[in-house]
Scaffold this motif. Structure first.
Motif, PDB file in Angstrom:
ATOM      1  N   PHE A   1       0.968  -1.289  -0.087  1.00  0.00           N
ATOM      2  CA  PHE A   1      -0.122  -0.026  -0.088  1.00  0.00           C
ATOM      3  C   PHE A   1       0.955   1.371  -0.082  1.00  0.00           C
ATOM      4  O   PHE A   1       1.900   1.289   0.807  1.00  0.00           O
ATOM      5  CB  PHE A   1      -0.883  -0.005   1.419  1.00  0.00           C
ATOM      6  N   LEU A   2       0.697   2.327  -0.906  1.00  0.00           N
ATOM      7  CA  LEU A   2       1.380   3.493  -0.999  1.00  0.00           C
ATOM      8  C   LEU A   2       0.324   4.480  -0.545  1.00  0.00           C
ATOM      9  O   LEU A   2      -0.691   4.673  -1.176  1.00  0.00           O
ATOM     10  CB  LEU A   2       1.899   3.619  -2.194  1.00  0.00           C
ATOM     11  N   ALA A   3       0.980   5.446   0.140  1.00  0.00           N
ATOM     12  CA  ALA A   3       0.235   6.776   0.686  1.00  0.00           C
ATOM     13  C   ALA A   3       0.584   7.778  -0.450  1.00  0.00           C
ATOM     14  O   ALA A   3       1.452   7.816  -1.120  1.00  0.00           O
ATOM     15  CB  ALA A   3       0.502   7.282   1.943  1.00  0.00           C
ATOM     16  N   ASP A   4      -0.291   8.827  -0.803  1.00  0.00           N
ATOM     17  CA  ASP A   4      -0.345   9.689  -1.620  1.00  0.00           C
ATOM     18  C   ASP A   4      -0.786  10.989  -1.112  1.00  0.00           C
ATOM     19  O   ASP A   4      -1.758  11.584  -1.386  1.00  0.00           O
ATOM     20  CB  ASP A   4      -0.866   9.587  -3.093  1.00  0.00           C
ATOM     21  N   PRO A   5      -0.039  11.289   0.101  1.00  0.00           N
ATOM     22  CA  PRO A   5      -0.677  12.335   0.930  1.00  0.00           C
ATOM     23  C   PRO A   5      -1.015  13.924   0.078  1.00  0.00           C
ATOM     24  O   PRO A   5      -1.964  14.706   0.548  1.00  0.00           O
ATOM     25  CB  PRO A   5       0.119  12.651   2.273  1.00  0.00           C
ATOM     26  N   ASN A   6      -0.055  14.342  -0.837  1.00  0.00           N
ATOM     27  CA  ASN A   6      -0.130  15.505  -1.354  1.00  0.00           C
ATOM     28  C   ASN A   6      -0.773  15.341  -2.748  1.00  0.00           C
ATOM     29  O   ASN A   6      -0.792  16.179  -3.612  1.00  0.00           O
ATOM     30  CB  ASN A   6       1.130  16.088  -1.461  1.00  0.00           C
ATOM     31  N   GLY A   7      -1.359  14.109  -3.093  1.00  0.00           N
ATOM     32  CA  GLY A   7      -1.981  13.839  -4.544  1.00  0.00           C
ATOM     33  C   GLY A   7      -0.944  13.975  -5.769  1.00  0.00           C
ATOM     34  O   GLY A   7      -1.640  14.040  -6.889  1.00  0.00           O
ATOM     35  N   GLU A   8       0.240  14.001  -5.500  1.00  0.00           N
ATOM     36  CA  GLU A   8       1.034  14.092  -6.505  1.00  0.00           C
ATOM     37  C   GLU A   8       0.948  13.071  -7.569  1.00  0.00           C
ATOM     38  O   GLU A   8       1.225  13.122  -8.990  1.00  0.00           O
ATOM     39  CB  GLU A   8       2.620  14.319  -5.964  1.00  0.00           C
ATOM     40  N   THR A   9       0.880  11.748  -7.076  1.00  0.00           N
ATOM     41  CA  THR A   9       0.915  10.400  -8.165  1.00  0.00           C
ATOM     42  C   THR A   9      -0.547  10.426  -8.732  1.00  0.00           C
ATOM     43  O   THR A   9      -0.652  10.399  -9.978  1.00  0.00           O
ATOM     44  CB  THR A   9       1.118   9.062  -7.226  1.00  0.00           C
ATOM     45  N   ALA A  10      -1.548  10.830  -7.905  1.00  0.00           N
ATOM     46  CA  ALA A  10      -2.939  10.928  -8.485  1.00  0.00           C
ATOM     47  C   ALA A  10      -2.982  11.997  -9.541  1.00  0.00           C
ATOM     48  O   ALA A  10      -3.448  11.621 -10.732  1.00  0.00           O
ATOM     49  CB  ALA A  10      -3.952  11.327  -7.514  1.00  0.00           C
TER      50      ALA A  10
ATOM     51  N   MET B   1      -5.663  11.008 -12.127  1.00  0.00           N
ATOM     52  CA  MET B   1      -6.819  10.286 -11.268  1.00  0.00           C
ATOM     53  C   MET B   1      -7.040  11.254 -10.117  1.00  0.00           C
ATOM     54  O   MET B   1      -7.686  10.689  -9.142  1.00  0.00           O
ATOM     55  CB  MET B   1      -6.250   8.986 -10.485  1.00  0.00           C
ATOM     56  N   VAL B   2      -7.178  12.574 -10.375  1.00  0.00           N
ATOM     57  CA  VAL B   2      -7.745  13.314  -9.283  1.00  0.00           C
ATOM     58  C   VAL B   2      -9.208  13.318  -9.676  1.00  0.00           C
ATOM     59  O   VAL B   2      -9.585  13.604 -10.553  1.00  0.00           O
ATOM     60  CB  VAL B   2      -7.140  14.755  -9.319  1.00  0.00           C
ATOM     61  N   LEU B   3     -10.095  13.209  -8.443  1.00  0.00           N
ATOM     62  CA  LEU B   3     -11.338  13.466  -8.459  1.00  0.00           C
ATOM     63  C   LEU B   3     -11.758  14.852  -8.574  1.00  0.00           C
ATOM     64  O   LEU B   3     -11.422  15.652  -7.609  1.00  0.00           O
ATOM     65  CB  LEU B   3     -12.077  12.886  -7.218  1.00  0.00           C
ATOM     66  N   THR B   4     -12.391  15.262  -9.642  1.00  0.00           N
ATOM     67  CA  THR B   4     -12.698  16.834  -9.929  1.00  0.00           C
ATOM     68  C   THR B   4     -14.174  16.959 -10.036  1.00  0.00           C
ATOM     69  O   THR B   4     -14.737  18.215 -10.064  1.00  0.00           O
ATOM     70  CB  THR B   4     -12.057  17.356 -11.133  1.00  0.00           C
TER      71      THR B   4
ATOM     72  N   LYS C   1      -9.317   9.387  -7.364  1.00  0.00           N
ATOM     73  CA  LYS C   1     -10.500   8.450  -7.814  1.00  0.00           C
ATOM     74  C   LYS C   1     -10.180   7.138  -7.338  1.00  0.00           C
ATOM     75  O   LYS C   1      -9.020   6.999  -6.844  1.00  0.00           O
ATOM     76  CB  LYS C   1     -10.277   8.603  -9.708  1.00  0.00           C
ATOM     77  N   ARG C   2     -11.190   6.225  -7.252  1.00  0.00           N
ATOM     78  CA  ARG C   2     -11.228   4.935  -6.756  1.00  0.00           C
ATOM     79  C   ARG C   2     -10.422   4.098  -7.932  1.00  0.00           C
ATOM     80  O   ARG C   2     -11.230   4.005  -9.039  1.00  0.00           O
ATOM     81  CB  ARG C   2     -12.528   4.498  -6.483  1.00  0.00           C
ATOM     82  N   PHE C   3      -9.115   3.769  -7.637  1.00  0.00           N
ATOM     83  CA  PHE C   3      -8.650   2.963  -8.797  1.00  0.00           C
ATOM     84  C   PHE C   3      -7.702   2.109  -8.214  1.00  0.00           C
ATOM     85  O   PHE C   3      -6.786   2.024  -7.003  1.00  0.00           O
ATOM     86  CB  PHE C   3      -7.808   3.801  -9.865  1.00  0.00           C
TER      87      PHE C   3
END
Length: 92
Positions: A17-26, A31-34, A48-50
């Protein structure tokens, strides 16, 4: 993330499991929910859910759960759930 892996019974396995606290990977993956509905409820910069299957740094499978009228994939998350993802991996 370690507690989640432990709770799910996969701690110490080859699943990470990997965290993406700043949303950089998303952001990098698009994959950012807009959609304003979920953003209003969850706040901005949510993923987004992926699910992604990555092997040796190469994305082999990316499975997104969203549909018209269901931008967060809440009504039918099955595309990014384990059974669907394992089937996609098996088909490689």
């Amino acid at each position: 993330m370690d507690a989640w892996a432990k709770d799910q019974g996969i701690a110490g396995s080859n699943i990470e499991f990997l965290a993406d606290p700043n949303g950089e990977t998303a952001k990098a993956l698009g994959m950012v929910l807009t959609d304003p509905g979920p953003v209003y409820k969850l706040g901005p910069n949510r993923s987004k859910r992926f699910t992604m299957f990555v092997e040796d740094g190469v994305i082999k499978v990316i499975a997104l759960s969203e549909a018209p009228g269901d931008p967060a994939g809440d009504e039918d998350p099955s595309n990014s759930c384990i059974d669907s993802v394992l089937a996609k991996i098996a088909a490689l």
